[in-house]
Design a protein around this motif. Sequence first.
Motif, PDB file in Angstrom:
ATOM      1  N   ASP A 208     -82.033 -50.565  71.160  1.00 30.53           N
ATOM      2  CA  ASP A 208     -81.805 -49.136  71.412  1.00 30.53           C
ATOM      3  C   ASP A 208     -80.366 -48.815  71.814  1.00 30.53           C
ATOM      4  N   VAL A 209     -79.688 -49.776  72.452  1.00 30.09           N
ATOM      5  CA  VAL A 209     -78.388 -49.517  73.069  1.00 30.09           C
ATOM      6  C   VAL A 209     -77.373 -48.975  72.068  1.00 30.09           C
ATOM      7  N   ALA A 210     -77.241 -49.643  70.915  1.00 26.08           N
ATOM      8  CA  ALA A 210     -76.193 -49.268  69.962  1.00 26.08           C
ATOM      9  C   ALA A 210     -76.407 -47.861  69.415  1.00 26.08           C
ATOM     10  N   GLU A 211     -77.635 -47.525  69.043  1.00 24.47           N
ATOM     11  CA  GLU A 211     -77.895 -46.183  68.528  1.00 24.47           C
ATOM     12  C   GLU A 211     -77.588 -45.124  69.587  1.00 24.47           C
ATOM     13  N   GLU A 212     -77.964 -45.393  70.828  1.00 22.96           N
ATOM     14  CA  GLU A 212     -77.699 -44.431  71.898  1.00 22.96           C
ATOM     15  C   GLU A 212     -76.200 -44.254  72.116  1.00 22.96           C
ATOM     16  N   LEU A 213     -75.440 -45.337  71.996  1.00 16.46           N
ATOM     17  CA  LEU A 213     -73.989 -45.247  72.139  1.00 16.46           C
ATOM     18  C   LEU A 213     -73.379 -44.433  71.010  1.00 16.46           C
ATOM     19  N   VAL A 214     -73.874 -44.623  69.788  1.00 20.81           N
ATOM     20  CA  VAL A 214     -73.364 -43.865  68.645  1.00 20.81           C
ATOM     21  C   VAL A 214     -73.543 -42.372  68.885  1.00 20.81           C
ATOM     22  N   ALA A 215     -74.732 -41.979  69.330  1.00 17.15           N
ATOM     23  CA  ALA A 215     -74.988 -40.558  69.581  1.00 17.15           C
ATOM     24  C   ALA A 215     -74.137 -40.040  70.736  1.00 17.15           C
ATOM     25  N   ARG A 216     -74.046 -40.840  71.784  1.00 20.26           N
ATOM     26  CA  ARG A 216     -73.256 -40.411  72.951  1.00 20.26           C
ATOM     27  C   ARG A 216     -71.790 -40.203  72.583  1.00 20.26           C
ATOM     28  N   ALA A 217     -71.287 -41.058  71.716  1.00 18.61           N
ATOM     29  CA  ALA A 217     -69.863 -40.993  71.370  1.00 18.61           C
ATOM     30  C   ALA A 217     -69.550 -39.950  70.305  1.00 18.61           C
ATOM     31  N   LEU A 218     -70.430 -39.802  69.326  1.00 19.17           N
ATOM     32  CA  LEU A 218     -70.042 -39.087  68.110  1.00 19.17           C
ATOM     33  C   LEU A 218     -70.841 -37.821  67.812  1.00 19.17           C
ATOM     34  N   HIS A 219     -71.956 -37.611  68.496  1.00 16.82           N
ATOM     35  CA  HIS A 219     -72.735 -36.393  68.258  1.00 16.82           C
ATOM     36  C   HIS A 219     -72.103 -35.219  69.009  1.00 16.82           C
ATOM     37  N   PRO A 220     -72.018 -34.047  68.348  1.00 16.74           N
ATOM     38  CA  PRO A 220     -72.426 -33.718  66.972  1.00 16.74           C
ATOM     39  C   PRO A 220     -71.496 -34.390  65.959  1.00 16.74           C
ATOM     40  N   TYR A 221     -72.104 -34.968  64.932  1.00 11.60           N
ATOM     41  CA  TYR A 221     -71.366 -35.790  63.990  1.00 11.60           C
ATOM     42  C   TYR A 221     -70.454 -34.943  63.106  1.00 11.60           C
ATOM     43  N   PRO A 222     -69.202 -35.356  62.971  1.00 13.83           N
ATOM     44  CA  PRO A 222     -68.273 -34.600  62.125  1.00 13.83           C
ATOM     45  C   PRO A 222     -68.666 -34.675  60.656  1.00 13.83           C
ATOM     46  N   ALA A 223     -68.297 -33.680  59.915  1.00 12.63           N
ATOM     47  CA  ALA A 223     -68.594 -33.657  58.479  1.00 12.63           C
ATOM     48  C   ALA A 223     -67.983 -34.889  57.812  1.00 12.63           C
ATOM     49  N   GLY A 224     -68.746 -35.511  56.944  1.00 13.03           N
ATOM     50  CA  GLY A 224     -68.251 -36.665  56.214  1.00 13.03           C
ATOM     51  C   GLY A 224     -68.517 -37.997  56.872  1.00 13.03           C
ATOM     52  N   LEU A 225     -69.006 -37.992  58.119  1.00 15.82           N
ATOM     53  CA  LEU A 225     -69.318 -39.249  58.794  1.00 15.82           C
ATOM     54  C   LEU A 225     -70.739 -39.671  58.424  1.00 15.82           C
ATOM     55  N   VAL A 226     -70.879 -40.883  57.918  1.00 16.15           N
ATOM     56  CA  VAL A 226     -72.183 -41.410  57.498  1.00 16.15           C
ATOM     57  C   VAL A 226     -72.675 -42.406  58.546  1.00 16.15           C
ATOM     58  N   ILE A 227     -73.872 -42.166  59.052  1.00 16.71           N
ATOM     59  CA  ILE A 227     -74.490 -43.070  60.018  1.00 16.71           C
ATOM     60  C   ILE A 227     -75.588 -43.841  59.305  1.00 16.71           C
ATOM     61  N   ALA A 228     -75.463 -45.162  59.303  1.00 23.68           N
ATOM     62  CA  ALA A 228     -76.474 -46.040  58.719  1.00 23.68           C
ATOM     63  C   ALA A 228     -77.145 -46.815  59.841  1.00 23.68           C
ATOM     64  N   THR A 229     -78.473 -46.853  59.825  1.00 26.22           N
ATOM     65  CA  THR A 229     -79.174 -47.657  60.816  1.00 26.22           C
ATOM     66  C   THR A 229     -80.246 -48.476  60.120  1.00 26.22           C
ATOM     67  N   LYS A 230     -80.972 -49.270  60.903  1.00 25.46           N
ATOM     68  CA  LYS A 230     -81.966 -50.181  60.341  1.00 25.46           C
ATOM     69  C   LYS A 230     -83.234 -50.142  61.184  1.00 25.46           C
ATOM     70  N   GLY A 231     -84.355 -50.431  60.519  1.00 27.00           N
ATOM     71  CA  GLY A 231     -85.632 -50.579  61.186  1.00 27.00           C
ATOM     72  C   GLY A 231     -86.440 -51.657  60.497  1.00 27.00           C
ATOM     73  N   GLY A 232     -87.525 -52.071  61.141  1.00 19.31           N
ATOM     74  CA  GLY A 232     -88.375 -53.090  60.547  1.00 19.31           C
ATOM     75  C   GLY A 232     -88.365 -54.407  61.287  1.00 19.31           C
TER      76      GLY A 232
END
Length: 286
Positions: A68-92
């Motif tokens: 969970d840590v990395a996804e939460e850091l991404v949101a904390r740092a970059l949300h609201p996401y600027p136009a053109g920024l692609v966020i890729a994540t993984k599950g499974g």
Amino acid sequence: MGDLTVDTVFPIGGELSVRRLGFGTGGLVGTGYWGPRHDDPQRSVALLRRAVERGVTLIDTADNYGPDVAEELVARALHPYPAGLVIATKGGVVRTGPDIWHIAGRPEQLRAMCKASLRRLRTDTIDLYQLHRLDPDVPMADQLGTLRELQQAGKIRHVGLDSIDADELTRAQEITPIASVQNRYNLLDRAAEDVLELCEKQGTAFLPWFPLGHGALADGADDTLATVAARHGATTGQIALAWLLHRSPVLLPTPGTGSPGHLDENLEAAHISLTEGDLAQLEELA
């Protein structure tokens, strides 16, 4: 011989144009991908923001980094996401401890994991959702069918796969369009060469993990690599990343780090133009 030019952008899924050298968030979590790397999360937040300020448009993360840590850091740092920024994540994959991984590909698990990632990333749609591992105990059609349903519901824009072989990619493409593959691939490890060739034919993005050989290509130990690096006034790690960018237009390396200096060093690799002579010399390392 003159320097060779390389494409600097790639359209994931034919529509999400990103700069080919991205940023992976594995370096923001602790040893064994467990817990945060830094006691002060603001250091990781600042690093993510620095990456985007330096022109990175592809951030690669996963729900089990931390977990969970990395996804939460991404949101904390970059949300609201600027136009053109692609966020890729993984599950499974479910994590229960450092380097303890459990494949979890049942439809109800995938739906729950996608929902949790949407919440942590504070978004309504995940640009690129990658199945971290195919579950051998669940039919591929059930796993990819679930991701296709999430895609049709607007929760996922594009579907990707992690750690697959060429036959699996071919079978997967018959079930749903696959926008990306993420396999281990670097200057010293080219076991996925057949998968890369298939990605080239299909126009599928290939995100090589361990692009620096888990650090082996950045320590300067190899004489051939060090010779090429010295010729360009670069580090061996920069040459290893530049080689990936030259090797194929579908390769999108996303090296991770917890250091601002190392981040800057990695990103400078995009400006290194290797010659045909350099590439021939580096082929000796295969």
